[in-house]
Write an enzyme that holds these catalytic residues in place. Structure first.
Site, short mmCIF file in Angstrom:
data_model
loop_
_atom_site.label_atom_id
_atom_site.label_comp_id
_atom_site.label_asym_id
_atom_site.label_seq_id
_atom_site.Cartn_x
_atom_site.Cartn_y
_atom_site.Cartn_z
N SER A 176 43.01 -11.21 32.04
CA SER A 176 43.58 -11.35 30.49
C SER A 176 44.90 -11.49 30.55
O SER A 176 45.72 -10.71 30.93
CB SER A 176 43.23 -9.97 29.68
N GLU A 177 45.67 -12.45 30.05
CA GLU A 177 46.92 -13.05 30.19
C GLU A 177 47.99 -12.08 29.68
O GLU A 177 48.98 -12.36 29.94
CB GLU A 177 47.07 -14.39 29.75
N ASN A 178 47.51 -11.07 28.54
CA ASN A 178 48.50 -10.24 28.31
C ASN A 178 48.90 -9.15 29.15
O ASN A 178 49.66 -8.56 29.22
CB ASN A 178 47.91 -9.73 26.92
#
Lengths: 218, 231
Positions: free
Chosen positions: A46-48
């Site tokens: 998840s790119e966060n």
């Protein structure tokens, strides 16, 4: 019968290989996580800032500090790791993520993608999509074959502002599975009961039709 | 050395109209709630805010937008905020949308003392307009400058009196990057402990980057999308 959104996700899930690191975008791509084949272990990014994303939490396990890139509350899995946004996009840019699945408004027969802006309407922003499409080794687009007006979303050239250029490798729609090749969209599979003629009529970009186009097996 | 200030009002005392601020957080996760409230109270205007998102109508940076304190937003995604949309369409608010990884890495470059980075994100799109394009090993990249921010305002889980910071879960996001990037960095933390209490191996942000620190109060930690599994 055209595929449902869940069936599009299920078809894409069959592309997952054991040991893949995978980034799933918002919308249909998120549903891919529900259809990971038995015996195939993948790690969701998840790119966060998370590797090892788990399912939604039960009500007693909700942590406001633990969300995915769609801002939904989630959980971690065994072996997960948190990191900052520079590390997150560092691993994306460096090509460490094996597969990216994302939605699109338009895809061209050269693999261009448009999915972040409709001029004249509210622009929400590209988020991480431009970074992902510029660097991911393998990009599959999950989308409906036509827009709500019935117009083809598979074009010879994108009309909307681009997110990335010549980056998409495969498109899975409610009607078909298509590879992006130097000759255009190569029709690999068709939805059960959907004819090649229907797919041809709903594909505005260049479509290459092999002698045999098997039905999608789910 | 003591970097501890009494609270958010003292922490932001010298932020003036027209300042450029970095604000940590992703969505409403890991945002500096106490400092945002203090900025609203202080009423500073014409701010340029570098932040991945712009909050929602009544929380986060949305509170600064409500009071028309923001002149320009530099963000990657600004959905979920009707007042933002209204100000943007009426021309009261300027917006620069940039890819999320570019945003993160421009913060990183500032904290690493590097003037610019090269990234492939946005090549061939309208993001590339007016930017230097350079080819390395046959692939094209855009040159993007390091950010130049007067203040970075971040939220950490734990911090010590020397400004060393530890973040929790995905509330880390942009916070450590922005902490390294501000000319003056302000950290609000959920738990402030004496120097020496944190394991040096586990600190995410070295205190040298942090100028002011305080223990925040009454964190709401609002959830944007509550998703529950019934399994």
């Amino acid at each position: 019968m055209p595929l449902t959104k869940e069936q599009i996700a299920q078809r894409i899930a069959s592309e997952l290989k054991h040991g893949f690191y995978v980034n799933l975008g918002i919308g249909i791509p998120t549903l891919v996580a529900n259809y990971i084949p038995p015996g195939v272990d993948v790690i969701l990014q998840s790119e966060n800032g998370l590797l090892g994303m788990g399912p939604f939490p039960t009500a007693d396990k909700v942590d406001p500090d633990l969300i995915n890139a769609g801002k939904q509350t989630i959980t971690t899995v065994k072996g997960s790791v948190f990191f900052d946004s520079a590390v997150s996009f560092g691993m994306i840019r460096a090509g460490k993520v094996d597969l990216t699945v994302l939605g699109a408004m338009e895809v061209s027969d050269q693999g261009d993608i448009a999915n972040w802006k409709i001029p004249g309407k509210m622009v929400k922003g590209m988020g991480g999509a431009m970074d992902l499409v510029a660097s991911a080794r393998n990009i599959i687009v999950a989308m409906m074959h036509t827009n709500p007006k019935g117009e083809s979303k598979l074009l010879s050239q994108c009309e909307l502002p681009l997110t990335g250029v010549r980056c998409v490798k495969k498109v899975v729609t409610d009607l078909a599975v298509l590879d992006i090749t130097p000759d255009g969209f190569l029709l690999r599979e068709r939805a059960p009961g959907v004819t090649v003629e229907e797919i041809q009529s709903k594909t505005a970009g260049k479509l290459v039709i092999p002698a045999e186009v098997p039905e999608i097996v789910l | 050395m003591n970097k501890v200030v009494t609270g958010p009002d003292e922490a932001i005392f010298d932020i003036k109209d027209g300042a450029t601020l970095m604000l940590g957080g992703f969505g409403l996760c890991g945002i500096p709630e106490n400092c945002i409230a203090a900025l609203v109270k202080k009423g500073v205007k014409e701010l340029t805010c570098i932040s991945n998102n712009a909050g929602v109508d009544d929380f986060g940076i949305g509170l600064l937008l409500q009071q028309k304190q923001v002149r320009k937003m530099i963000s990657s995604y600004v959905g979920e905020n009707a007042e933002f949309e209204r100000q943007l369409l009426s021309g009261e608010l300027l917006v620069e949308l940039i890819p999320q990884g570019t945003l993160a890495t421009r913060c990183m470059a500032a904290g690493y003392g590097m003037p610019a980075i090269y990234t492939p994100a946005g090549v061939g799109t309208e993001v590339a307009i007016g930017k230097e394009v350079r080819s390395f090993s046959g692939k094209e990249y855009l040159m993007e400058y390091a950010f130049d921010a007067d203040f970075a305002i971040v939220k950490a889980w734990k911090g010590d009196t020397l400004g060393n910071l530890i973040f929790h879960a995905t509330a880390r996001n942009f916070n450590p990057l922005m902490a390294m990037a501000g000319k003056i960095t302000i950290a609000e933390v959920e738990e402030l402990v004496p120097a020496g209490s944190l394991d040096p191996d586990l600190i995410h942000t070295p205190g040298i980057y942090v100028h002011r620190i305080f223990e925040g109060k009454n964190y709401e930690k609002r959830i944007e999308q509550l998703t529950i599994s019934h399994a």
